[in-house]
Each structure stands twice: as structure tokens, then as C-alpha cells.
Design a protein around this motif. Structure first.
Motif, PDB file in Angstrom:
ATOM      1  N   ASN A  53      -2.094   0.617   8.806  1.00  0.00           N
ATOM      2  CA  ASN A  53      -3.143   1.236   7.993  1.00  0.00           C
ATOM      3  C   ASN A  53      -4.503   0.577   8.117  1.00  0.00           C
ATOM      4  O   ASN A  53      -5.514   1.192   7.799  1.00  0.00           O
ATOM      5  N   TYR A  54      -4.540  -0.691   8.496  1.00  0.00           N
ATOM      6  CA  TYR A  54      -5.840  -1.353   8.636  1.00  0.00           C
ATOM      7  C   TYR A  54      -6.246  -1.477  10.102  1.00  0.00           C
ATOM      8  O   TYR A  54      -7.287  -1.003  10.514  1.00  0.00           O
ATOM      9  N   ARG A 112     -10.017   3.990   7.666  1.00  0.00           N
ATOM     10  CA  ARG A 112      -8.643   4.360   7.309  1.00  0.00           C
ATOM     11  C   ARG A 112      -8.274   5.655   8.036  1.00  0.00           C
ATOM     12  O   ARG A 112      -9.092   6.213   8.747  1.00  0.00           O
ATOM     13  N   ASP A 146     -13.154   1.234   0.177  1.00  0.00           N
ATOM     14  CA  ASP A 146     -12.319   0.830   1.309  1.00  0.00           C
ATOM     15  C   ASP A 146     -12.846  -0.413   2.019  1.00  0.00           C
ATOM     16  O   ASP A 146     -12.129  -1.048   2.769  1.00  0.00           O
ATOM     17  N   TRP A 156      -9.301  -7.242   3.302  1.00  0.00           N
ATOM     18  CA  TRP A 156      -8.086  -7.033   2.509  1.00  0.00           C
ATOM     19  C   TRP A 156      -6.870  -7.596   3.230  1.00  0.00           C
ATOM     20  O   TRP A 156      -5.888  -7.989   2.616  1.00  0.00           O
ATOM     21  N   PHE A 181      -7.515   1.526  -6.805  1.00  0.00           N
ATOM     22  CA  PHE A 181      -7.442   1.179  -5.384  1.00  0.00           C
ATOM     23  C   PHE A 181      -6.260   0.254  -5.129  1.00  0.00           C
ATOM     24  O   PHE A 181      -5.452   0.482  -4.234  1.00  0.00           O
ATOM     25  N   ASP A 210      -3.727   1.800  -2.366  1.00  0.00           N
ATOM     26  CA  ASP A 210      -3.905   1.439  -0.958  1.00  0.00           C
ATOM     27  C   ASP A 210      -2.550   1.038  -0.379  1.00  0.00           C
ATOM     28  O   ASP A 210      -1.792   0.298  -1.004  1.00  0.00           O
ATOM     29  N   THR A 237      -2.387  -2.997  -0.273  1.00  0.00           N
ATOM     30  CA  THR A 237      -2.513  -3.782  -1.511  1.00  0.00           C
ATOM     31  C   THR A 237      -1.433  -3.425  -2.525  1.00  0.00           C
ATOM     32  O   THR A 237      -1.038  -4.265  -3.318  1.00  0.00           O
TER      33      THR A 237
END
Lengths: 353, 336, 254
Positions: A72-73, A211, B220, B256, B288, B292, B295
Motif C-alpha cells: 500500500n505504500y 496510494r 495521506d 508512516w 485515518f 489506512d 496504520t
């Protein structure tokens, strides 16, 4: 000696498949490298197993955070970086060719300035009250700026001919100044240092927010713009001796200019709204590509797209590993790497006279 | 990182100024402040404050009637100071202009931040004010052990300590000849701080860690989180929490990916009245964290160990102790 | 008629440049356009090839209005050699000549061996075959002009428009280009500066202040009266003993 038209067409298809295959391979390798290298160390095995899980449902047991980071990143980030690099580089090629100006880049038309005004409107001035995101504001601003610049160029007599190219450059400069002034006005009117900083960071480019929904936007735009430009490769070649010459060679100059400059603007606006404005890619990559494959657009456009994509992925990887535990703005890296490369090209391609 | 940090903080406290001088101030008074020497012949009147922290400290010392203007507000004034505040003109909610400050003929301009009055001051440089005979006072918390010319929000060269805040209160009390009130205020804050630290220490948590998320330019994007040496860094260090962020910057941006993989025991998010970025809203931050794909897998999110602390309690203000207490409450709920 | 202009008019910023120009060029003819500086020769050439849109009147190619043809089809009919067309791009002579194939190619009609042959032939015609790989920036003015003509020839046009093609050439190449133009099996309109060279055209049109003031055989058009009225020179006519051709010698009007 007229040959049947079928044979060159078949050869062309063969070339497309061959070159398409190795370009796709190179891109995949670059994206994979972008996925493997990041702020934190994730073993290559974990990356592989994540991709296997997601793509082929392999069912490996993996830490959910690691898997999330890879899928996802990092993967989205690498894909978006590739699309932005390709989009900006192709836009640079188009503008440099159509405007007959070696210094043209996608931000010349006021797009970047408009995007920052849009972003500042949303963040600092609070337009949209939180419902409109920074990127949406940036996209709106970019489009508004481009429309204004296009109208201004038209109103100032930007007809067909060599003067038209000059007019749009001048209109772009005027538009940029106007939008930069608006941005400065809003920041001084209502910002505190902390907010201004958030915008500054974004202005230097930031891929951290990439994303899957951004991928869904960036990939079609990059592919479409590159394809449209490639389709017009010969028309772009015909601009070698200026717009009159292109007209005489059978190119509908106005339509091609409008279509391709519109494409470049759209691509830039979309990319800027996703990742902020990343300088130097649209200026340097086209020159580097020309240096390697020459000026014929049928080769130049794919080369610039590929080099732009790989350059931005590499810059993004660098931005994540240069300072441990912290991510540098990618615009800093592209400028630091791009400027010396640009200088080198300038010196090497000095005319022989 | 934790043990040397603690040792340093302890040494700092040991060397700290005598907490309270009682009795009236003797003039002429000479005060060293951030590289400038200020001389006062008498207690100044018509003071102007820039920055809510400086403003509220003067209110806490009961000096509202000696003030001619305030500026740079982040949220509403504390209820107990409302009566004083109503009498003082507000020059600007943000940065005031140089002339609007000077026009008040202030006996002193006190600023919370060097970026307001300092080498790159938005309002002006200290020299500009001093040339007009207007003394300026910068809260020591923002200049001692901090270089405001490096990094977006400045970079601390030495870790922050509440001693810098107490020093500022003490010096302002001295300048205005309110030393008894100053000593009492410092003693009150110090007492609450020590109590909170004692409670936290008594919990004896093994390797508890935390991250402070202030805001983000967009949800984001990489978040602004607290660095090692800033005020949240001090809070974590004194309470025995490990800050998962390594940077020395005041509010660095950290991906993140780094935050998620360091898996902190507690996530602290800031609540603020500001609404410039979507992530200013703590509800949006919460949403968030829980949605996400990465996270939401974090331990602290899954077990709902998210602490909401007022942004003003993360700055060098008299509200800082509220933050310490809130964080201690959260630590008490962690599994041993 | 291969190429016909009817009542063409054009102005720039309100100032009329060309007014009421009508002419017809039959297939295979070489029409020369002469006139003093600023008489509107280049503008007429640009109108004829469609780079400029006429404000009044129209241009027809073999009876079909040029304005209604697509640019691509018009370029298959018409090629133009401009006076000054420069580039800063790093291209070779062959690259420049290959551009001439543009109107015949498309993404679905890619480059073929036939195009290679046409380009090679065009290069040979202007005696540039040996220079095909040369960098454009290293060419002399005359070489560039010849390459431009080769590009126009590679376009395989039915009509060739040349705006002062001998401008940058040395005398050898001036003559060979003119000879070449005369022998090409295409209809040609050529703007010329040198009146003696204009003598070899099939017909001449004379422009003055944006109007076509004479049109006809060179010997009829280039009369002493016209040369005095239009060009402001006194002329005497000599005969070359070598081949009996008429040569004009000019004198300033005193």
C-alpha cells in the motif's frame, strides 16, 4: 518500386512488441527496486512473498504491517513516481518541440504556480472548509492557470506562426507571476509559519501520499498522454523548422498545438496535484533523452517516458535513504541530481561551429 | 538513547536556577535574554505580548492591567484569564505589524517565538525595536538551546526542559516586580509536573514507547511528528516513554512506514482549533489511523491506545503540565 | 488549371499587403514572381501554399478550393521552400530531407523502403548525397538551401513553391538549382530577385505595392517602361553572342 503496404506495417508491429517488451521489463525492474528500498529495511523475501500473496494469492504468512507497507505504500509510491516522471518528461518533450524553446518545461505555462495557488487557497485561506483536499485544490488551480494563460496567449494574437510560440511563453510567465503573487498575498495575509511550511514542503514535491486511488489516476493519464504524443510523433518532427514549415508539410498546426499542449497541461496538472511540483524532470529528462536517442520523436517520446519514470523512482529511493528515518523532499533530489546532469549535457552538445 | 537523555535532563534540573526569590525587585535591573542584555529602570508598563504563551503567563502573574496589546492567538484564552483579556486590545490574531506594536509605545514587547521577533522576525528584529528604545523579551524556551535559523520550525541544539519555561516566568515576574506571584506559579507547575513524573515512574513500564502526531499537510502525506529534543520529546523522556522518532528537529516529517514499523505503545494526537489542513481535526486523524491499510494494523490503534492532547499543551506554555498529566493517565492504562 | 488564385487579399495590422491578385498556372509551367522588396512576393507565396489564410479571394488546386482541403492532402499537392527556415535541433541532412515524407506517412502507414528511395533520389538531385550524414549545424547557407529543396522534392509535390531559392547560393549552385527547377516535371512558382534569372521562366508575374501589375512572357513583361516604373531603374538590353539570349543591364535613374 512500390512495396506492399502490409510489410512495413508488420515490421512496425514487430518493433512495437520488441521495444515495448524491454521497456516494460526495465520499468518493472525500476519499480521493484523502488519497492525493495525504503525508509526502513524490509527483506527482499518479504517483498517477494507480499507480491506473490497479492498477485497470485500465494498465502504466505507475513507480518501485516510489512505487507501493508510493501503493497500500500511502496508499490503505489513507485508506480506513481514512474507515472509522474514519464508524464512530466513527455510533457517537457512536447513543449520544447512545439514552442521551439529548449528551456520550455511543463511549469512554463503557469501550471505549477496555479497549483500552488489552489493548494494555498484550500489550506491557508480555508476555501472548501476541509471538504476539499490539498490535491483537489492544486488540480483546480493548475487548470485555472492554464486556461488563463491559454486565453491570454490567444488574446495577444497567438495565431499560427513563430510568434505564437513566443506569445504563449510570455503569457505563461505573466500567468506564473500573477499566481505566485496571489499565493504570496494569501500566505502573508493569513498564514503562520507552521502552515506556510506545510505548503513549502508540498511545493518541493512529495510522494508520501501516493496510494492506490492515485495510481488509478496517474497510470491512465501517463499512458494516454504518452500514447497521444507518440501517435503525433511525425507531426512533432515536422516542427523542426518552425510552424510555417510544419504547415507546409501537411500538419494541421493549430489543432496539433492545441491537442498536445492541452495533453501536456492535463498531465502536469494531474501529476502536480498528486505529488506537488517536482522541478527539473520536465526540463532535464527530454534533453538527456535527446542526447541519447536523437531528436526523432518516435524514439524520443518512449525514451523520455522511460528515463523520466526511472529517474523519478531513483530520486524517490534516494530521498528516502539519504537521511535515515526522515524523507527529503523529492524536488531537492531531482534538482541536485538534475542540475549537474543538465550542465554536462549543455557542455557536451555544444554546437561544433 | 533514553538513558543518556535522562541523565542529561537530571543534570539540567540540578543546575537549575533558584526557583523563587521572594520580595520586591531592585531596579535598575539587568536581565540577560537570548544574547541581549536588557536594563530596566523601573517595572515597565503598556506591555505588548506576541504569542499566546507569553500572553497567558503575564495574565497568570496578574499583569493584565499593565498590558497594551496582544497578538498571535492559537485558541481561546483560558477561562480564568477571560476578564483580564477582555480589557486588553488584540492587535492581530496572527503576526502584528511592526508599527502597530510600536504605536502602543510599549514599555516591553514579550514574544513567544523568535520567528516573530528575532534575526528573521516576521514582525521585526530585536535591534529594530531597541533602536526605538523598546526593550524586547524572547521566551527562553524558544531561544536557549535552539537554533531558529535551521529547520522549518527551528532545531533544538539541546533538549528542551521545563526549566526554560520556569526561567521565563521567573524573569518576567522579576521584570514586572511580581516575584511572589512568579515564584508561586512556578512552584505550582513544578509540583504538578513532579507528581506526574512520580506516578509515571511508579508504573515501571518495560520499554513503553510513543509517537506524537501534530498534523499533516494532507492526510495521506508524511505526518508532522515530534522530534527528540522538543517539548513532546521532553514529556516522553521525563515520563519514561521512548520516542520512536529519532530526528532532532522540532516537528520533523517522518514517513508512516517508519512510524508503523516502530510500532509505538501509545499514539498521541493533537487537538487544535486551527482548521487549515484536514489533519488538524483530531477526528480526521483518528479516522485515518483506523482506516489506512497499514496504520490500522498498529498495536496502539488496534488496542485503542490513542491519547488526544491539546496542541497548546505540546508547546512551552503553562498548559504543558496538562499534557504531562494526560499522558501519565494514558500510561496507567498500558499493560504491564 | 493546376494552381489558380482568385482576387487574393491580405493585410497585416490593418495595412494592406496584397490586394486583388489573380493568376493561373497551367500544369508544368514555371511561373516567376518578381517585384521590389516589400511588394508582397513572400505573402503571395504563403497564401498560395496555405500557410496564411486569405482575407479575400481563394486559392484552388486543380479546381478544388485549398481552404477546403485537409492540410495533409494539400501538402501532398504542394511543397514550399521558405526563405529562412532554421533549427537549433541536432539533426542530419538526411533527417531534414526525410521530413518531406511527412504528408505521406501516418502511424498506420510507417516508413518503408520506398520512402528511403525517394529521399535518396531527392538528395542526389541536389547533389547532396555525400553530405547526407552531416550535422545540420555544420552546413553552409547554400548547403542548407539545397537540403531544403531536397526536402521539398521528397514531398513529391505536383506544385513546388520556392521563395527566392537562390538567395544563399554561389553562382554554380544558383544556376544548377534554376536549371533543376526548370527541368522538374512539376508546376513551379518561384519568387526571384535576379531579373536576369527570371528571364528563363515560362512566364513572369510582377508585383508592386501588393498588386499584380503585369503577367506574361518574360520578354513582354520586362520592358524598359516597367523596369523604370516598378523597379526604378533604367535598363539596356544586350544579346549574349554565345547563345543569343537577352541580358538586361541596369543603370540608376539619374
Amino acid at each position: 518500386m512500390i512495396l506492399p503496404p502490409g510489410r512495413p506495417l508488420a515490421r512496425l508491429l514487430g518493433r512495437i512488441v520488441l521495444h515495448g517488451a524491454w521497456i516494460a521489463l526495465a520499468l518493472a525492474a525500476a519499480i521493484l527496486a523502488g519497492v525493495c528500498i525504503g525508509e526502513t529495511a524490509i527483506p527482499v523475501g518479504t517483498v517477494w512473498r507480499t507480491l506473490a500473496n497479492k498477485l497470485f494469492d500465494a498465502g504466505h504468512a507475513l507480518d501485516r504491517i510489512d505487507q501493508g507497507i510493501v503493497w500500500n505504500y511502496r508499490l503505489t509510491r513507485a508506480i506513481v513516481a514512474a507515472c509522474c516522471g514519464a508524464g512530466l518528461a513527455v510533457s517537457g518533450v512536447i513543449l520544447q518541440s512545439l514552442l521551439r524553446n529548449a528551456l520550455a518545461d511543463p511549469y512554463l505555462l503557469g501550471i505549477s504556480a496555479g497549483a500552488s495557488t489552489g493548494a494555498v487557497l484550500v489550506t491557508v485561506a480555508g476555501v472548501g472548509a476541509g471538504a476539499v483536499s490539498l490535491s483537489l485544490g492544486a488540480f483546480g488551480g493548475a487548470l485555472a492557470a492554464f486556461l488563463l494563460v491559454a486565453l491570454l496567449a490567444r488574446a495577444s494574437g497567438g495565431g499560427v506562426g513563430p510568434r505564437a510560440a513566443g506569445q504563449i511563453v510570455l503569457a505563461g510567465i505573466a500567468g506564473s507571476q500573477l499566481f505566485n503573487a496571489l499565493t504570496a498575498f494569501m500566505i502573508t495575509r493569513s498564514a503562520s509559519a507552521e502552515q506556510a511550511r506545510g505548503i513549502m514542503f508540498w511545493l518541493l514535491g512529495n510522494l508520501s501520499g501516493a496510494r492506490w486511488d492515485n495510481v488509478g489516476m496517474a497510470v491512465p493519464v501517463a499512458v494516454a498522454v504518452t500514447s497521444v504524443c507518440l501517435w503525433h510523433a511525425r507531426a512533432l518532427d515536422a516542427f523542426t523548422f518552425g510552424t510555417d514549415s510544419a504547415t507546409a508539410l501537411g500538419v494541421p498546426v493549430r489543432r496539433v498545438q492545441a491537442l498536445l499542449i492541452g495533453c501536456a497541461s492535463l498531465a502536469t496538472a494531474v501529476m502536480v496535484s498528486i505529488v506537488g511540483s517536482i522541478g527539473f524532470v520536465g526540463l532535464v529528462v527530454p534533453h538527456a533523452a535527446r542526447f541519447i536517442v536523437g531528436v526523432r520523436h518516435v524514439r524520443l517520446i518512449p525514451a523520455a517516458a522511460l528515463m523520466g519514470a526511472m529517474f523519478l523512482i531513483a530520486a524517490d529511493v534516494l530521498s528516502r535513504i539519504v537521511v535515515k528515518g526522515q524523507v527529503l523532499p523529492i524536488g531537492v533530489i531531482t534538482a541536485l541530481v538534475g542540475a549537474p546532469v543538465f550542465a554536462l549535457i549543455l557542455v557536451r552538445r555544444r554546437p561544433a561551429r | 538513547m533514553m538513558r543518556p537523555g535522562l541523565a542529561f535532563a537530571a543534570a539540567w534540573m540540578g543546575l537549575s536556577l533558584p526557583g523563587a526569590w521572594a520580595g520586591p525587585t531592585r531596579y535598575p535591573l539587568v536581565v540577560e535574554n537570548c544574547g541581549h542584555r536588557l536594563t530596566f529602570e523601573a517595572a515597565p508598563g503598556d506591555a505588548v505580548t506576541i504569542g499566546q504563551s507569553a500572553t497567558e503567563i503575564l495574565y497568570a502573574l496578574g499583569l493584565g492591567n499593565r498590558m497594551a496589546g496582544t497578538a498571535l492567538w492559537f485558541n481561546d484564552v483560558l477561562p480564568e484569564f477571560k476578564a483580564q483579556n477582555d480589557r486588553v486590545p488584540r492587535l492581530d490574531n496572527n503576526a502584528p505589524s511592526f508599527e502597530s506594536v510600536v504605536g502602543k509605545r510599549p514599555g516591553l514587547v514579550a514574544t513567544q517565538f523568535e520567528w516573530m521577533i528575532g534575526p528573521q522576525g516576521v514582525v521585526g528584529t530585536r535591534e529594530q525595536f531597541h533602536e526605538l528604545g523598546v526593550p524586547t523579551y524572547v521566551m527562553p524556551a524558544d531561544c536557549e538551546g535552539k537554533n531558529n535559523l535551521v529547520g522549518a520550525d527551528g532545531t533544538r541544539t539541546a533538549p528542551f526542559s521545563t526549566e526554560a519555561l520556569y526561567k521565563g516566568i521567573t524573569q518576567l515576574a522579576q521584570i514586572f516586580d511580581q516575584q511572589d506571584q512568579g515564584a508561586a506559579l512556578v512552584a505550582r507547575l513544578r509540583g504538578r509536573e513532579e507528581a506526574a513524573v512520580a506516578r509515571a515512574k511508579a508504573l515501571n513500564l518495560p520499554d513503553a514507547s510513543a509517537v506524537f502526531w501534530f498534523s499533516s499537510a494532507d492526510l495521506d502525506l508524511d505526518p508532522y511528528v515530534a522530534g527528540q529534543k522538543g517539548i513532546p520529546g521532553y514529556m516522553m523522556r521525563t515520563l519514561g516513554l521512548r520516542n520512536v522518532v529519532q530526528s532532532d528537529e522540532e516537528w520533523p516529517t517522518v514517513g508512516w512506514e517508519t512510524v508503523a514499523r516502530s510500532n509505538p505503545s501509545v499514539i498521541v494526537i493533537a487537538r487544535m482549533d486551527r482548521r487549515r489542513f484536514p489533519a488538524d481535526d483530531f477526528e480526521r486523524k483518528l479516522a485515518f489511523l483506523r482506516s489506512d491499510p497499514v496504520t490500522r494494523e498498529m498495536e496502539a490503534v488496534k488496542r485503542n491506545r490513542i491519547v488526544i492532547i491539546d496542541a497548546h499543551a505540546m508547546q512551552a506554555t503553562i498548559r504543558l503540565v496538562d499534557g504531562l498529566e494526560a499522558l501519565t493517565d494514558a500510561m496507567a492504562k498500558l499493560p504491564r | 488549371m493546376m494552381l489558380a488564385a482568385h482576387d487574393l487579399g491580405w493585410s497585416a495590422r490593418g495595412a494592406p499587403i496584397l490586394r486583388g491578385v489573380s493568376l493561373e498556372v497551367p500544369e508544368g509551367e514555371t511561373l516567376g514572381l518578381i517585384g521590389p522588396n516589400g511588394s508582397g512576393k513572400s505573402t503571395l507565396m504563403r497564401l498560395l501554399c496555405g500557410v496564411l489564410k486569405p482575407e479575400a479571394g481563394e486559392v484552388r488546386l486543380a479546381g478544388e478550393p485549398l481552404a477546403r482541403m485537409s492540410r495533409r492532402r494539400a501538402a501532398q499537392w504542394l511543397a514550399m521552400v521558405e526563405q529562412q527556415a532554421e533549427t537549433a535541433d541536432r539533426i542530419t541532412v538526411r533527417d531534414a530531407v526525410e521530413l518531406g515524407r511527412t504528408p505521406w506517412l501516418s502511424p498506420l502507414r510507417p516508413w518503408s523502403a520506398e520512402d528511403d528511395a525517394i529521399v535518396a533520389e531527392a538528395l542526389a538531385v541536389v547533389e547532396m548525397s555525400g553530405l547526407a550524414a552531416r550535422d545540420w549545424a555544420t552546413l553552409s547557407g547554400g548547403e542548407r538551401q539545397r537540403a531544403h529543396i531536397a526536402r521539398a522534392l521528397a514531398q513529391r509535390p505536383r506544385i513546388l513553391l520556392l521563395d527566392e531559392p537562390t538567395n544563399h547560393l554561389d553562382i554554380h549552385h544558383q544556376l544548377s538549382i534554376l536549371q533543376l527547377v526548370a527541368t522538374l516535371p512539376v508546376t513551379t512558382v518561384v519568387a526571384l530577385h535576379d531579373l536576369n534569372q527570371a528571364m528563363s521562366c515560362d512566364r513572369l508575374g510582377v508585383l508592386q505595392h501588393g498588386r499584380l501589375v503585369a503577367l506574361g512572357k518574360p520578354q513582354e513583361v520586362l520592358s524598359p517602361a516597367l523596369l523604370r516604373d516598378v523597379f526604378g531603374v533604367r535598363a539596356s538590353f544586350l544579346t549574349d553572342p554565345a547563345d543569343g539570349a537577352r541580358i538586361i543591364r541596369f543603370h540608376a535613374v539619374s
